[in-house]
Structures are given as structure tokens and as C-alpha cells.
Design a protein around this motif. Structure first.
Motif, short mmCIF file in Angstrom:
data_model
loop_
_atom_site.label_atom_id
_atom_site.label_comp_id
_atom_site.label_asym_id
_atom_site.label_seq_id
_atom_site.Cartn_x
_atom_site.Cartn_y
_atom_site.Cartn_z
N PRO A 1 0.82 -1.45 0.07
CA PRO A 1 -0.08 0.14 -0.04
C PRO A 1 0.83 1.35 0.03
N ASN A 2 1.94 1.05 0.38
CA ASN A 2 3.19 2.30 0.58
C ASN A 2 3.88 2.24 -0.70
N GLY A 3 3.41 1.58 -1.71
CA GLY A 3 4.38 1.51 -3.12
C GLY A 3 4.47 2.90 -3.59
N GLU A 4 3.70 3.71 -3.82
CA GLU A 4 3.47 4.94 -4.46
C GLU A 4 4.68 5.87 -3.62
N SER A 5 4.56 5.91 -2.23
CA SER A 5 5.73 6.76 -1.73
C SER A 5 6.89 6.39 -2.01
N GLU A 6 7.17 4.89 -1.87
CA GLU A 6 8.63 4.53 -2.04
C GLU A 6 8.93 4.50 -3.51
N ALA A 7 8.00 4.52 -4.50
CA ALA A 7 8.40 4.79 -5.73
C ALA A 7 8.80 6.09 -6.17
N PHE B 1 12.74 7.26 -7.03
CA PHE B 1 12.85 7.98 -8.24
C PHE B 1 13.91 9.18 -7.89
N ARG B 2 13.57 9.74 -6.88
CA ARG B 2 14.64 11.01 -6.26
C ARG B 2 16.03 10.19 -6.04
N LEU B 3 15.76 9.26 -5.50
CA LEU B 3 17.13 8.50 -5.13
C LEU B 3 17.80 8.31 -6.58
N SER B 4 17.16 7.71 -7.61
CA SER B 4 17.69 7.52 -8.86
C SER B 4 18.07 8.66 -9.47
N ARG B 5 17.65 9.85 -9.35
CA ARG B 5 17.77 11.14 -10.06
C ARG B 5 19.08 11.59 -9.44
N HIS B 6 19.22 11.54 -8.06
CA HIS B 6 20.28 12.03 -7.19
C HIS B 6 21.64 11.00 -7.61
N GLN B 7 21.37 10.05 -7.81
CA GLN B 7 22.45 9.00 -8.08
C GLN B 7 23.04 9.22 -9.52
N THR B 8 21.89 9.25 -10.50
CA THR B 8 22.46 9.56 -11.89
C THR B 8 23.33 11.09 -11.94
N ILE B 9 22.57 12.21 -11.30
CA ILE B 9 23.15 13.44 -11.49
C ILE B 9 24.55 13.38 -10.77
N THR B 10 24.79 12.72 -9.49
CA THR B 10 26.10 12.67 -9.05
C THR B 10 26.99 11.99 -9.51
N SER B 11 26.69 10.75 -10.36
CA SER B 11 27.40 10.07 -11.06
C SER B 11 28.10 10.57 -12.39
N VAL B 12 27.20 11.29 -13.12
CA VAL B 12 27.40 12.01 -14.20
C VAL B 12 28.44 13.22 -14.04
N LYS B 13 28.14 13.96 -12.89
CA LYS B 13 29.25 15.08 -12.47
C LYS B 13 30.60 14.40 -12.13
N TYR B 14 30.37 13.32 -11.40
CA TYR B 14 31.68 13.09 -10.87
C TYR B 14 32.58 12.39 -12.15
N ILE C 1 28.90 5.61 -5.56
CA ILE C 1 27.62 5.92 -6.15
C ILE C 1 27.63 5.78 -7.63
N VAL C 2 28.76 6.00 -8.41
CA VAL C 2 29.17 5.78 -9.63
C VAL C 2 29.17 4.20 -9.87
N LYS C 3 30.02 3.37 -9.10
CA LYS C 3 29.77 1.96 -9.27
C LYS C 3 28.30 1.45 -9.48
N SER C 4 27.61 1.75 -8.13
CA SER C 4 26.11 1.48 -8.45
C SER C 4 25.30 1.84 -9.65
N PHE C 5 25.88 3.12 -10.22
CA PHE C 5 24.90 3.60 -11.32
C PHE C 5 25.45 2.79 -12.66
N LEU C 6 26.64 2.51 -12.49
CA LEU C 6 27.37 1.82 -13.84
C LEU C 6 26.72 0.27 -13.59
#
Length: 278
Positions: A37-43, A47-60, A182-187
């Protein structure tokens, strides 16, 4: 707190390999989230985590790629370049740093002289004396001397600037342990998130390019360019020894990665790879 727990779980999922293929565990995890039932908030948090991971990885990644190059070029043209040119002109050292440069210069001068004699034979009507031919050869020899003197000076500049850029790269790696994780996880997420056909295609492309039957010619060119860049002698024995050992070691490491990790994470991709490679 929940955000960072999700982050740790995400890194664990992409950095650890379990006994069960990840495709199966991901299917059950997706099914569990859809019933939660809490799937929407977790999603949203994922998504925020994935966006943060992508931005951080690309910058680094950009920082790791651009910073050493900028330091290399800036130090070469503004620091080491003027100093080396001044010392080179003051002390007037030898033109050649190694025997390979000398052999290339002699071969080029010989070809130039043979070209002149060939032109004389093609045009016997032209009155070209031996003194004119000798003068042209002397001018070419001076031109080659200046060229290889500059190449030798550039090799010294390249060594110093490369050492500085490698130092900067190592310092960035040491001080950016959090970003590296973070980059390792992203790759890992990108690589293991590809389809089986895409994984097999990239594996075949990589192996054929670096350890395939035609790769020795590419490695030979790369090693010659690196040796010339650093002003080192282009030893054929060293080049052939490198070609006969390094691709074999690289192929062994790659096969171990397929057997140890990819075979457990995505066995269907390994099967597709074997079918495409046959």
C-alpha cells in the motif's frame, strides 16, 4: 533516514551477487512493491534516489575525465612548456632522445634524397648540379633536426604533465570515495539493466576489439603512439611481448567476470552470448 536506507539497499543490490539470479529476485521484488500500500511513496523516493544517483555519477565522471585533461594541457603549455623550451635552447642537448627517433630521421632523409635523384632521372633536360642537390639535402636535414628536437622537448613536457595529471586523478579518486560508490552502483545498474541481446552484443564487441584475432594490430599502433608520446624507444621486442601477454591476461579477466558475476546475475545473457558467438 529512510532515504539513505534506500540508498544503501540499492547499492547492495547492485554490488553484491547472490546465489539466485537477480532477474528472478527483481521480479518478486517488483510484484511485492505492486501489492504494497505504501508503494507509491516508495516509488517517489526511489525516483529521487535514482535522479540523485544519476546526477552525482555524471558530474563525478565528468570531473574525473575533464580535470586531468585540463591540468595536463595547462601545465604543459603554461608551466612545463616555457621551462623546457628555455632549458632546451640554453643547453642545446642532443636532438634525439632514443635510437628510434634517429632511425626514423635517417629513413626520412634517405627517402627525400632518393626522391630528388628520381626527379633528376625523370627530367634529364633540367640542369641540376650536385651542389644544388646537396644543398636541398642539407636544408631537409636541418628541418628534420628541428622537428625531432621539438619532438624530444615535447616528450619531456608530456612526461611531466602526465605525471601531474595522474596525480590529480589519484587525488580525486582518494578524496571521492563516496562518489565512487555511487558511480559503481550507477554503472552496475546500467550494465545489468540492459537486455540480454544488448549484453551479448557489447561482450562480443569488447572481446573482438581488444582480445580478438585482429586486435594485435590495434595494440601495436597504441603502444607505438604511447612510446612516441613519452619519448621512449620503440622496441619491437617489447611491443611483441606486450601483444602476446596483455590481451591474453585481459581475456582471462573478462572470462572470469562472465563466469563469476554475469553467469549468476543474468545466465540468459551468457547463453545468448554463446549462441551469438558460435
Amino acid at each position: 533516514m529512510k532515504y539513505w536506507n534506500l540508498k544503501r539497499n540499492n547499492q547492495f543490490a547492485f554490488e553484491k551477487v547472490g546465489p539466485i539470479p537477480r532477474s528472478i529476485t527483481n521480479t518478486f521484488e517488483k510484484f511485492r512493491k505492486e501489492l504494497d500500500p505504501n508503494g507509491e511513496s516508495e516509488a517517489i523516493e526511489e525516483f529521487r534516489l535514482s535522479r540523485h544517483q544519476t546526477i552525482t555519477s555524471v558530474k563525478y565522471i565528468l570531473l574525473l575525465l575533464i580535470s586531468p585533461v585540463l591540468v595536463n594541457q595547462a601545465s604543459k603549455f603554461f608551466v612545463f612548456g616555457p621551462c623546457i623550451d628555455y632549458l632546451w635552447n640554453q643547453e642545446q642537448p642532443k636532438i634525439f632522445l632514443n635510437s628510434s627517433q634517429e632511425e626514423r630521421a635517417f629513413a626520412e632523409l634517405q627517402r627525400f634524397e632518393e626522391k630528388i635523384h628520381f626527379e633528376v632521372l625523370l627530367n634529364p633536360s633540367e640542369d641540376i648540379s650536385y651542389e644544388i642537390i646537396e644543398k636541398r639535402v642539407q636544408l631537409k636535414a636541418r628541418e628534420l633536426g628541428e622537428y625531432y628536437a621539438n619532438e624530444s622537448a615535447n616528450a619531456v613536457k608530456n612526461i611531466l604533465s602526465d605525471i601531474l595529471s595522474i596525480t590529480v586523478f589519484i587525488l580525486l579518486m582518494i578524496t571521492g570515495q563516496r562518489q565512487i560508490s555511487i558511480v559503481k552502483s550507477f554503472l552496475n545498474e546500467i550494465i545489468y539493466g540492459l537486455s540480454d541481446t544488448a549484453k551479448a552484443f557489447l561482450i562480443i564487441l569488447f572481446t573482438d576489439m581488444f582480445v580478438g584475432f585482429h586486435s594485435p594490430h590495434g595494440w601495436e599502433v597504441i603502444i607505438e603512439v604511447i612510446l612516441r608520446h613519452l619519448g621512449l624507444p620503440e622496441s619491437r621486442d617489447f611491443i611483441f611481448l606486450f601483444i602476446s601477454t596483455f590481451p591474453v591476461i585481459l581475456d582471462t579477466i573478462f572470462k572470469y567476470w562472465i563466469f563469476r558475476y554475469l553467469n549468476q546475475v543474468s545466465p540468459s545473457a551468457v547463453a545468448t552470448y554463446h549462441n551469438m558467438n558460435e
